[in-house]
Design an enzyme around this catalytic site. Structure first.
Site: not given
Ligand SMILES: Nc1ncnc2c1ncn2[C@@H]1O[C@H](COP(=O)(O)O)[C@@H](OP(=O)(O)O)[C@H]1O
Ligand SMILES: [Mg+2]
Ligand SMILES: [Mg+2]
Ligand SMILES: [Mg+2]
Length: 390
Positions: A112, A327, A175, A177-178, A180, A87
Site C-alpha cells: 500500500e 485489503d 497491507d 497496517i490495514d 489505519t 504503516d
Molecule cells: N471510501 C472507502 N470505501 C471503502 N474502503 C475504503 C474507503 N477508503 C478507504 N478504504 C479502505 O478500507 C480499508 C479499511 O477497511 P475497514 O473499513 O474494513 O477497516 C482501508 O485500509 P487501510 O486502513 O489499510 O488504508 C482502505 O484501503
Molecule cells: Mg487496508
Molecule cells: Mg493500510
Molecule cells: Mg491506508
C-alpha cells in the site's frame, strides 16, 4: 553467472520449467525443462514461515507505536486517508524480513505505501523516527544480529513494495497496517500479508494485535484488559490456523456451521464511509438476523469470521470506490481455507490477478457454504430496492 535463484515457471498444465537466474545479472535465464510433482510446486513452506515471521515482527513495531501514538506520527495522504509512522515502519520491516528469510527468491511486493512523502523537505524527522523504530524492533528481535539501517535503507525497503502484481509469477501482497483509522483510534487493525502465485492467493497471514483470543460477539468493545493478539495463517489446501501472537500452539479454525440465518451475526466496517451500513441493515433484516452488527476495523473481520465468531461479513463501499488487493488477499484465503466463501455481490469469486485493484460487482460478501445462497438472495433484493428508491 551467479546462479542464486530457482523459479518455477508454469507452462502447460502438467509440465513446469525451472528457471535458474541471477538477481545480480538482470534476470538472465537458463531454462531447464523438468516435470515436478504438485507437492513440490505447492509446498510454499519457506515462504509461509517467512510470512509469519515478518507479520509478527511488524506487529511488535505497531504495538509499540499504538501505545504511544504522537500527533506527529499521523500524516495525511493525497487521498486524505491517514498514514502513520507505523504503516511505513511495518512495510519496511516486512520487506526486510522477507528479503533476509528468502534470499534466493525473486522479490516482488505489491504494497500500500510508498516513500514519496518521506522524501519531501520537512519529512526528515518523521523518516528518522521510522528508521529508529525499525532498528529498535530488529535489534530487540535479534534474528539478524546487530544491524543498523540508514534512512536510505528504510526508504528503499519501503519502495520494494512497488510491484503492480498481475497474473504471472509470484508477488507478495502487503497491507502494512490495514485499518489505519482503527489503529489511530486505539481499536482493531491488522498486518496483512499474502502470496500470489500466477494470480492466485496461495498463502496468507493476518496479524491482529488487538483481537481478543476469545471469540467476540455483537456487544464487542475493545478493552485493554482482554487477552489480545492473534496470528491467523492459511496455506492453500492446508486449512487455517490461529495462534497467540508471538506464541506457539496453533489451533485449526473453522467458520461457523450455522445454517439458520436468524442465528447469524454479521461483521462490517466500523467506518460508515467504508461500507453502507443502511444496506447491510436491510440485508440482515431480510435474513432475520437478530443480533446487532459487529463493527470493527480491518481484516481482523476475516480472522474473526474464520474462527466462527460471527457468520457473515458484508462490505458495500460507496459509489466509485475501487477495492485494492491488499485489503482482501490475506483475509480471503484465511476464510476460504477455514471453509468459508468469499465473493462479490453477484457471487463471483474475487480475482486477484488483475493488478492492484479488484474488479468487482458492487460489494464483497463472506459467509459459510450453507448460508451463501440465502445471503446472495437477500443482497440481490436489497440492491434492487435501493436502486428503485433512487
Ligand atoms: N471510501 C472507502 N470505501 C471503502 N474502503 C475504503 C474507503 N477508503 C478507504 N478504504 C479502505 O478500507 C480499508 C479499511 O477497511 P475497514 O473499513 O474494513 O477497516 C482501508 O485500509 P487501510 O486502513 O489499510 O488504508 C482502505 O484501503
Ligand atoms: Mg487496508
Ligand atoms: Mg493500510
Ligand atoms: Mg491506508
Amino acid at each position: 553467472m551467479n546462479i542464486n535463484c530457482l523459479r518455477i515457471v508454469p507452462t502447460q498444465p502438467q509440465v513446469k520449467f525451472i528457471s535458474l537466474f541471477s538477481r545480480t545479472h538482470n534476470y538472465s535465464s537458463l531454462v531447464l525443462p523438468l516435470k515436478l510433482s504438485s507437492s513440490v510446486v505447492m509446498s510454499y513452506d519457506k515462504e509461509f514461515a517467512a510470512a509469519k515471521k515478518a507479520a509478527s515482527i511488524a506487529a511488535r513495531l505497531c504495538q509499540k507505536v499504538q501505545k504511544a501514538l504522537l500527533q506527529s506520527d499521523v500524516q495525511s495522504k493525497l487521498d486524505r486517508s491517514p498514514v502513520t509512522v507505523a504503516d511505513y515502519g511495518s512495510q519496511a520491516l516486512v520487506s526486510i524480513v522477507l528479503e533476509r528469510e528468502l534470499p534466493s527468491e525473486p522479490f516482488s511486493i505489491v504494497a500500500e505505501e510508498d516513500s514519496k512523502d518521506l522524501r519531501k523537505d520537512g519529512a526528515q524527522d518523521t523518516l528518522q523516527r521510522i528508521t529508529d523504530l525499525v532498528n529498535d524492533t530488529l535489534s530487540i528481535d535479534g534474528s539478524y544480529g546487530s544491524i543498523t539501517l540508514s534512512t536510505e535503507d528504510v526508504l528503499k525497503a519501503i519502495d520494494s513494495g512497488k510491484s503492480e502484481g498481475g497474473s504471472h509469477g509470484r508477488h507478495w501482497v502487503l497491507d502494512p497496517i490495514d485499518g489505519t483509522k482503527g489503529f489511530v483510534r486505539g481499536d482493531q487493525y491488522a498486518i496483512a500479508l499474502a502470496l500470489l502465485d500466477e494470480g492466485k492467493v496461495v498463502l496468507g497471514v493476518l496479524s491482529c494485535p488487538n483481537l481478543p483470543l476469545a471469540s467476540i460477539r455483537s456487544d464487542y468493545q475493545h478493552s485493554a484488559d482482554k487477552e489480545v493478539g492473534c496470528l491467523f495463517f492459511a496455506k492453500i489446501g492446508a486449512g487455517t490456523y490461529m495462534q497467540p501472537l508471538n506464541g506457539s500452539s496453533p489451533v485449526k479454525v473453522q467458520v461457523t456451521a450455522i445454517e439458520n440465518s436468524e442465528e447469524a451475526s454479521f461483521f462490517e466496517s466500523y467506518e460508515k464511509g467504508h461500507s453502507m451500513h443502511d444496506l447491510s441493515s436491510s440485508i440482515a433484516k431480510k435474513l432475520g438476523v437478530k443480533a446487532p452488527p459487529v463493527r470493527i476495523d480491518s481484516q481482523a473481520k476475516y480472522g474473526a469470521l474464520s474462527r466462527g465468531d460471527g457468520a457473515i461479513y458484508l462490505r458495500f463501499p460507496h459509489k466509485g470506490y475501487r477495492e485494492k488487493i491488499w485489503d482482501h488477499a490475506a483475509g480471503c484465503i484465511v476464510v476460504t481455507e477455514a471453509g468459508g466463501v468469499v465473493s462479490d455481490a453477484s457471487g463471483n469469486p474475487l480475482d486477484f490477478s488483475k493488478g492492484k485493484y479488484l474488479d468487482l460487482d458492487i460489494g464483497i460478501i463472506v459467509t459459510n457454504q450453507k448460508l451463501m445462497p440465502a445471503l446472495q438472495k437477500a443482497v440481490k433484493e436489497s440492491l434492487e430496492e435501493k436502486a428503485s428508491s433512487l
